[in-house]
Design a protein around this motif. Structure first.
Motif, PDB file in Angstrom:
ATOM      1  N   HIS A  18      -4.713   6.215   0.887  1.00  0.00           N
ATOM      2  CA  HIS A  18      -5.505   5.002   1.109  1.00  0.00           C
ATOM      3  C   HIS A  18      -6.646   5.262   2.084  1.00  0.00           C
ATOM      4  CE1 HIS A  18      -6.478   0.773   1.556  1.00  0.00           C
ATOM      5  NE2 HIS A  18      -6.393   0.925   2.868  1.00  0.00           N
TER       6      HIS A  18
ATOM      7  N   ARG B  59      -9.392   7.686   0.694  1.00  0.00           N
ATOM      8  CA  ARG B  59     -10.342   7.010  -0.209  1.00  0.00           C
ATOM      9  C   ARG B  59     -11.338   6.161   0.572  1.00  0.00           C
ATOM     10  NH1 ARG B  59      -5.363   5.968  -3.926  1.00  0.00           N
ATOM     11  NH2 ARG B  59      -5.708   7.434  -5.656  1.00  0.00           N
ATOM     12  N   GLU B  60     -10.859   5.476   1.625  1.00  0.00           N
ATOM     13  CA  GLU B  60     -11.752   4.655   2.445  1.00  0.00           C
ATOM     14  C   GLU B  60     -12.797   5.520   3.144  1.00  0.00           C
ATOM     15  OE1 GLU B  60     -11.771   1.124   3.130  1.00  0.00           O
ATOM     16  OE2 GLU B  60     -10.690   1.208   1.227  1.00  0.00           O
TER      17      GLU B  60
ATOM     18  N   LEU C 119       0.817  -1.211   0.000  1.00  0.00           N
ATOM     19  CA  LEU C 119       0.000   0.000   0.000  1.00  0.00           C
ATOM     20  C   LEU C 119       0.853   1.264   0.000  1.00  0.00           C
ATOM     21  CD1 LEU C 119      -2.741  -0.864   2.663  1.00  0.00           C
ATOM     22  CD2 LEU C 119      -3.045  -0.759   0.189  1.00  0.00           C
TER      23      LEU C 119
END
Length: 338
Positions: free
Chosen positions: A35, A38-39, A20
């Motif tokens: 990351h 976006r979550e 990641l």
């Protein structure tokens, strides 16, 4: 770090999915921030149009130190991005570019309080009408030899694999990598809500905490005057000796017997993720609060005299206070309502 590192045998917490963090364009810290951003957006159900005028605030203590102070294992960076990969603001820039966010964009770097302050600044932007919604992100990747050297030289690192921040012999924290994000709007539509943020400074010591608890005491009292009560607290509880001495003094000065909240320190589970810690722990609290609960504590933890550390999940019966402290005497408090 490698077996030849003087820190190889120390306890630490890291992001398991190393892939990641690898990207030729963006730095490892930026990739972690992207990351979780976006979550959070996916969880909020925001569309591209929703994102366009959102506010973005990123909190980080060490920024892009990981991968800049030394090469990041397995990464082959683009030379063109070398300057970008070394600045604190790259995570915010990358999130705005990749997600199409054109609203206000800020970075906070208030040490270990940076993540909680990012939420506070974002809340202020919404209250002032600068944006209808906000994305707060925090990230730090402190498992870098030079950073660990400096933490060790200051006597801040723990050698214990069982962190117990209020044990009399606790004398350091377990460093951890971390990133977290939370998306929220000016119009709340159910679920846990961010209801209050306040911060102040001790103006006392570059590394210590005043023996009487400093200005965290009036900070908590101000929040109680505004909110009315405190059902539970997630303290900063790093495991350092100075924090272990200060927290009980603060709690006893603010909360009299018979009106004491339960305590829910989370670093025994996550390690100390430095500037990401306040937001990471707030996200954990918010996830439990979605189910009407507060997180349990590890069975082995020592409770400050007069306070409880519930061993099982308990019902969330009111406002939850999350505290963070930045080195140099910066104090930050977020209140989350179930």
């Amino acid at each position: 770090l490698g077996e030849d590192s003087p820190h190889a045998a120390r306890p630490a917490a890291w992001i398991g999915e190393r892939g990641l963090l690898l990207h030729r364009k963006w730095s490892p810290a930026t990739m972690a921030a992207l990351h979780v951003a976006r979550e959070a957006v996916r969880d909020a159900g925001w569309s591209a149009e929703d994102l366009r005028d959102a506010a973005l605030v990123v909190g980080t203590s060490r920024g892009n130190a990981a991968g800049w102070l030394g090469p990041w294992p397995g990464r082959r960076p683009f030379k063109l991005m070398a300057a970008s990969n070394t600045i604190h603001s790259e995570p915010a820039s990358a999130i705005s570019i990749e997600l199409g966010i054109t609203g206000p964009n800020h970075v906070t770097a208030s040490g270990c309080a940076a993540g909680l302050d990012a939420v506070g600044v974002a809340m202020m932007m919404l209250k002032c009408g600068l944006a209808p919604r906000a994305l707060a992100v925090a990230v730090d990747l402190p498992l870098v030899p030079l950073l660990l050297d400096n933490y060790a030289a200051s006597g801040l690192l723990s050698s214990s694999f069982q962190p117990d921040p209020y044990h009399p012999e606790s004398s350091g924290f377990i460093p951890g990598e971390g990133a977290a994000a939370i998306a929220f709007e000016s119009v709340h539509e159910g679920g846990p809500s961010l209801v209050y943020h306040v911060s102040n400074s001790d103006a006392s010591d570059p590394v210590g905490i005043p023996g009487d608890g400093g200005n965290t005491v009036p900070l908590l009292r101000k929040a109680l005057e505004s909110i009315g009560r405190c059902h539970a607290i997630s303290p900063h509880a790093t495991g350092t000796a100075v924090q272990g001495r200060a927290d009980p003094v603060i709690l006893n000065r603010v909360f009299p017997e018979g009106a004491r909240p339960s305590l829910h320190p989370l670093k025994p589970f996550t390690g100390h993720t430095i500037g990401a810690s306040g937001l990471l722990e707030s996200v954990i609290l918010a996830r439990f609060l979605r189910d009407g609960q507060l997180p349990p504590n590890a069975d082995y933890l020592t409770a400050p005299p007069g306070f409880s550390l519930p061993r099982m999940p308990v019902d969330a019966g009111g406002p939850v206070f999350k505290l963070s402290h930045g080195m140099g005497g910066h104090n930050s408090l977020l209140v989350i309502s179930p």
